[in-house]
Design a protein around this motif. Sequence first.
Motif, PDB file in Angstrom:
ATOM      1  N   MET A   1       0.811  -1.202   0.000  1.00 44.05           N
ATOM      2  CA  MET A   1       0.000   0.000   0.000  1.00 44.05           C
ATOM      3  C   MET A   1       0.853   1.265   0.000  1.00 44.05           C
ATOM      4  O   MET A   1       0.425   2.314  -0.507  1.00 44.05           O
ATOM      5  CB  MET A   1      -0.941   0.010   1.206  1.00 44.05           C
ATOM      6  CG  MET A   1      -2.018  -1.053   1.152  1.00 44.05           C
ATOM      7  SD  MET A   1      -3.034  -0.981  -0.365  1.00 44.05           S
ATOM      8  CE  MET A   1      -3.937   0.540  -0.094  1.00 44.05           C
ATOM      9  N   SER A   2       2.047   1.193   0.545  1.00 42.65           N
ATOM     10  CA  SER A   2       2.950   2.343   0.534  1.00 42.65           C
ATOM     11  C   SER A   2       3.405   2.652  -0.888  1.00 42.65           C
ATOM     12  O   SER A   2       3.462   3.812  -1.300  1.00 42.65           O
ATOM     13  CB  SER A   2       4.174   2.078   1.429  1.00 42.65           C
ATOM     14  OG  SER A   2       3.805   2.026   2.778  1.00 42.65           O
TER      15      SER A   2
ATOM     16  N   ALA B   1      -6.569  -5.621  11.864  1.00 42.33           N
ATOM     17  CA  ALA B   1      -7.775  -5.322  11.097  1.00 42.33           C
ATOM     18  C   ALA B   1      -8.001  -3.821  10.923  1.00 42.33           C
ATOM     19  O   ALA B   1      -8.238  -3.334   9.815  1.00 42.33           O
ATOM     20  CB  ALA B   1      -8.986  -5.957  11.782  1.00 42.33           C
ATOM     21  N   PHE B   2      -7.912  -3.072  12.008  1.00 40.39           N
ATOM     22  CA  PHE B   2      -8.127  -1.628  11.917  1.00 40.39           C
ATOM     23  C   PHE B   2      -6.992  -0.940  11.164  1.00 40.39           C
ATOM     24  O   PHE B   2      -7.214   0.036  10.437  1.00 40.39           O
ATOM     25  CB  PHE B   2      -8.289  -1.015  13.315  1.00 40.39           C
ATOM     26  CG  PHE B   2      -9.678  -1.144  13.855  1.00 40.39           C
ATOM     27  CD1 PHE B   2     -10.681  -0.281  13.432  1.00 40.39           C
ATOM     28  CD2 PHE B   2     -10.003  -2.138  14.764  1.00 40.39           C
ATOM     29  CE1 PHE B   2     -11.979  -0.392  13.917  1.00 40.39           C
ATOM     30  CE2 PHE B   2     -11.300  -2.267  15.258  1.00 40.39           C
ATOM     31  CZ  PHE B   2     -12.287  -1.390  14.834  1.00 40.39           C
ATOM     32  N   ALA B   3      -5.782  -1.455  11.318  1.00 42.12           N
ATOM     33  CA  ALA B   3      -4.645  -0.861  10.615  1.00 42.12           C
ATOM     34  C   ALA B   3      -4.742  -1.085   9.104  1.00 42.12           C
ATOM     35  O   ALA B   3      -4.386  -0.210   8.319  1.00 42.12           O
ATOM     36  CB  ALA B   3      -3.333  -1.440  11.149  1.00 42.12           C
ATOM     37  N   TRP B   4      -5.227  -2.262   8.701  1.00 44.02           N
ATOM     38  CA  TRP B   4      -5.402  -2.538   7.268  1.00 44.02           C
ATOM     39  C   TRP B   4      -6.357  -1.531   6.649  1.00 44.02           C
ATOM     40  O   TRP B   4      -6.081  -0.957   5.587  1.00 44.02           O
ATOM     41  CB  TRP B   4      -5.956  -3.963   7.068  1.00 44.02           C
ATOM     42  CG  TRP B   4      -4.915  -5.029   7.003  1.00 44.02           C
ATOM     43  CD1 TRP B   4      -4.015  -5.343   7.965  1.00 44.02           C
ATOM     44  CD2 TRP B   4      -4.675  -5.931   5.919  1.00 44.02           C
ATOM     45  NE1 TRP B   4      -3.236  -6.391   7.560  1.00 44.02           N
ATOM     46  CE2 TRP B   4      -3.619  -6.769   6.312  1.00 44.02           C
ATOM     47  CE3 TRP B   4      -5.264  -6.118   4.671  1.00 44.02           C
ATOM     48  CZ2 TRP B   4      -3.123  -7.770   5.488  1.00 44.02           C
ATOM     49  CZ3 TRP B   4      -4.769  -7.124   3.844  1.00 44.02           C
ATOM     50  CH2 TRP B   4      -3.708  -7.943   4.255  1.00 44.02           C
ATOM     51  N   ALA B   5      -7.482  -1.315   7.326  1.00 45.91           N
ATOM     52  CA  ALA B   5      -8.481  -0.370   6.819  1.00 45.91           C
ATOM     53  C   ALA B   5      -7.914   1.054   6.808  1.00 45.91           C
ATOM     54  O   ALA B   5      -8.115   1.801   5.841  1.00 45.91           O
ATOM     55  CB  ALA B   5      -9.749  -0.424   7.676  1.00 45.91           C
ATOM     56  N   GLY B   6      -7.208   1.411   7.862  1.00 44.49           N
ATOM     57  CA  GLY B   6      -6.633   2.750   7.938  1.00 44.49           C
ATOM     58  C   GLY B   6      -5.609   3.008   6.862  1.00 44.49           C
ATOM     59  O   GLY B   6      -5.570   4.100   6.267  1.00 44.49           O
ATOM     60  N   MET B   7      -4.790   2.012   6.579  1.00 46.36           N
ATOM     61  CA  MET B   7      -3.760   2.187   5.554  1.00 46.36           C
ATOM     62  C   MET B   7      -4.382   2.291   4.168  1.00 46.36           C
ATOM     63  O   MET B   7      -3.899   3.035   3.312  1.00 46.36           O
ATOM     64  CB  MET B   7      -2.778   1.006   5.603  1.00 46.36           C
ATOM     65  CG  MET B   7      -1.521   1.225   4.784  1.00 46.36           C
ATOM     66  SD  MET B   7      -0.555   2.628   5.385  1.00 46.36           S
ATOM     67  CE  MET B   7       0.775   2.641   4.193  1.00 46.36           C
TER      68      MET B   7
END
Length: 202
Positions: free
Chosen positions: A67-68, A129-135
């Motif tokens: 994603m980066s 899970a939350f980090a995946w969505a945030g990224m």
Amino acid sequence: MMTELFTQLIILQWLGTSFGVVQVLLARKNNSNNYLFGIISILISLYVLYQSRLYADILLNLYYLVMSIYGWFYWRMGKQSKEMPISYATKKEQSIAIAIVVGCFLLMAYWLVQHTDSDVPYWDAIVCAFAWAGMWLMAKRKIENWVYLNISNFISVPLLIYKGLYIYAGLTIFLFIVAVSGYIKWKQTIANETQSESYAQA
């Protein structure tokens, strides 16, 4: 042997933290080059996390890496070959973000419980899970990314302390504070851009 590994992990944490701090400060300033520093931080983190048996976080960082690269190009060129502006997520994008959280948690929890020796499977899975969505939202340059990333940060701090990764826990607390500041700054940027467009159309 264990002492030598522990010392190595501390050094790598400091190094990864340094690049991570630069990355998030550049992201707060809406600078697309934040991804370059983030990539270096991610590569360092992968080794540290492997040694700490945080397997969901390893997959999360591999996702961060992809994603980066995507985000760096998207921020710079977008769909119109010009730099994409900050914006609020649409209802569709918000639904996708929620689906990412639920889907990622279920998949990660199942994988960690059934196929790894993780001692914190559900804890690790919800952080992931939350980090995946945030990224994903960050790559899309949506302001809501700060909210999702901070939920992940809030849950992640005690997990990292439990694992003895105190430097990364300190970095995560710092990231939490910067994310709050980043949300406020991005909100002001959107307001200023909207105001400028209104003047231009008047």
